[in-house]
Design an enzyme around this catalytic site. Structure first.
Site, PDB file in Angstrom:
ATOM      1  N   SER A  66       0.832  -1.204   0.000  1.00  0.00           N
ATOM      2  CA  SER A  66       0.000   0.000   0.000  1.00  0.00           C
ATOM      3  C   SER A  66       0.867   1.254   0.000  1.00  0.00           C
ATOM      4  O   SER A  66       0.619   2.204  -0.753  1.00  0.00           O
ATOM      5  CB  SER A  66      -0.919   0.004   1.227  1.00  0.00           C
ATOM      6  N   ALA A 160      -4.855  -0.879  -2.374  1.00  0.00           N
ATOM      7  CA  ALA A 160      -4.170  -0.258  -1.237  1.00  0.00           C
ATOM      8  C   ALA A 160      -5.175  -0.001  -0.122  1.00  0.00           C
ATOM      9  O   ALA A 160      -6.289   0.468  -0.373  1.00  0.00           O
ATOM     10  CB  ALA A 160      -3.511   1.046  -1.667  1.00  0.00           C
ATOM     11  N   LYS A 161      -4.773  -0.317   1.109  1.00  0.00           N
ATOM     12  CA  LYS A 161      -5.643  -0.070   2.265  1.00  0.00           C
ATOM     13  C   LYS A 161      -5.329   1.339   2.758  1.00  0.00           C
ATOM     14  O   LYS A 161      -4.545   1.541   3.688  1.00  0.00           O
ATOM     15  CB  LYS A 161      -5.395  -1.135   3.338  1.00  0.00           C
ATOM     16  N   THR A 162      -5.940   2.292   2.114  1.00  0.00           N
ATOM     17  CA  THR A 162      -5.598   3.701   2.265  1.00  0.00           C
ATOM     18  C   THR A 162      -6.561   4.401   3.224  1.00  0.00           C
ATOM     19  O   THR A 162      -7.767   4.176   3.176  1.00  0.00           O
ATOM     20  CB  THR A 162      -5.671   4.386   0.879  1.00  0.00           C
ATOM     21  N   TYR A 166     -11.728   5.121   3.362  1.00  0.00           N
ATOM     22  CA  TYR A 166     -12.758   4.725   4.310  1.00  0.00           C
ATOM     23  C   TYR A 166     -13.825   5.786   4.533  1.00  0.00           C
ATOM     24  O   TYR A 166     -14.826   5.520   5.204  1.00  0.00           O
ATOM     25  CB  TYR A 166     -12.100   4.251   5.611  1.00  0.00           C
TER      26      TYR A 166
END
Length: 324
Positions: A66, A160-162, A166
């Site tokens: 990420s 990507a866990k951005t 969220y």
């Protein structure tokens, strides 16, 4: 529940251990203003000899991926980050925990063109407690198809866990909860099922397990674990493909997966009782112990807690002890 800011313990910050209450950042921290950062959610479970981090290597690799996709230089190796997560459990005397490694940019400047920003990394861990009620695990969630679309691959970095992603999830979930539902099911920009607000989606139809292909949804670690358990242990065929919302309406079973949530049945979507055609229990009744969902719940519980007798021994590499 004790507020997260008002606790005793230790947080790993840029290679140093800081007392929990002293772990502070400036209000002009770049990531706070623009969402340019990334994180992971990792679970640890009590084992026979020590707490075990579940698939921490895969989580840490995704964190590094990420950061790379965001073009953020990561000043620590994956080995260093895994060791810090192990020590985070030891220093905080935790056996069951949720860990949140996070990479964020500093307060040297603001604006989209800001230069010379430092990269910071922190890891905090705490006892998650009863994240999901026993009732929800047994009878499942009521979900609403969201009017908020999931990201498109040409709009954002879907793998990507951005941090900033969220906002999209929270808009969808808040709308569903205000309407009286437990969860939101999000569609991609073309109208196909993507994922829940922060979980991957599965359905079972005629003995086959289906899940959306990884395009606009996150490539979940729990998702990958469920696919492996279904194929290798239960002998269930798994198909990764595009799925429409009406396929969820008419599924024999459906469930969502995530690190915190683990495996949760979906019992209803948009007012349709899922599994009605297949004779699912009436609304409000526990799912059948012989269902594929229940079997996967049991297998996942055993693997994460280190109950690896017999056929589950192959998954020992998924567990990293906090000590030794």
């Amino acid at each position: 529940m004790i507020p997260l800011h008002d606790r005793d313990g230790w947080i790993w910050h840029d290679g140093e251990w800081i007392p929990w209450r002293d772990a502070q950042v400036h209000v002009l921290t770049h990531t706070l203003h623009y969402g340019m950062g990334c994180f992971e959610g990792v679970r640890a479970y009590a084992g026979a000899a020590a707490a075990n981090l579940f698939r921490v290597a895969e989580h840490t690799r995704r964190l590094a991926d990420s950061a790379h996709a965001l073009d953020i230089d990561l000043p620590f190796s994956e080995h260093d980050l895994i060791e810090a997560q192990r020590q985070c459990l030891v220093k905080n005397s935790l056996s069951n925990a949720y860990l949140k490694p996070t990479i964020f940019l500093g307060a040297e400047g603001l604006g989209l063109r800001a230069k010379g920003l430092t990269t910071h990394v922190m890891i905090a861990a705490w006892d998650l407690g009863d994240y999901i009620s026993a009732e929800a695990r047994a009878i499942g969630l009521r979900a609403l198809t969201s009017s908020w679309a999931r990201h498109h691959v040409n709009i954002s970095l879907c793998r990507a866990k951005t941090n900033g992603h969220y906002v999209n999830s929270m808009l969808a979930l808040n709308t569903a909860v205000k309407a009286g539902f437990d969860e939101a099911i999000m569609l991609d920009p073309e109208g196909y099922v993507a994922e829940a607000s922060a979980a991957n989606v599965f359905l079972i139809r005629d003995g086959v397990l289906h899940t959306p292909e990884v395009t606009s949804c996150l490539q979940g670690i729990t998702r990958d674990s469920v696919i492996a358990l279904a194929r290798d242990v239960l002998g269930v065929e798994v198909r990764e493909r595009r799925i429409t919302r009406d396929e969820l309406y008419t599924a024999d079973e459906a469930f969502v997966t995530g690190t915190a949530a683990e495996i949760l049945p979906l019992r209803e979507l948009d007012g349709r009782h899922i599994g009605a055609r297949a004779g699912a229990p009436a609304p409000g009744q526990p799912i059948s112990s012989t269902s594929v969902t229940a079997q996967l719940q049991q297998l996942y519980h055993r693997v994460t807690r280190g109950d690896l007798d017999g056929e589950l021994e192959r998954y020992r590499a998924w567990l990293t002890p906090s000590t030794g």
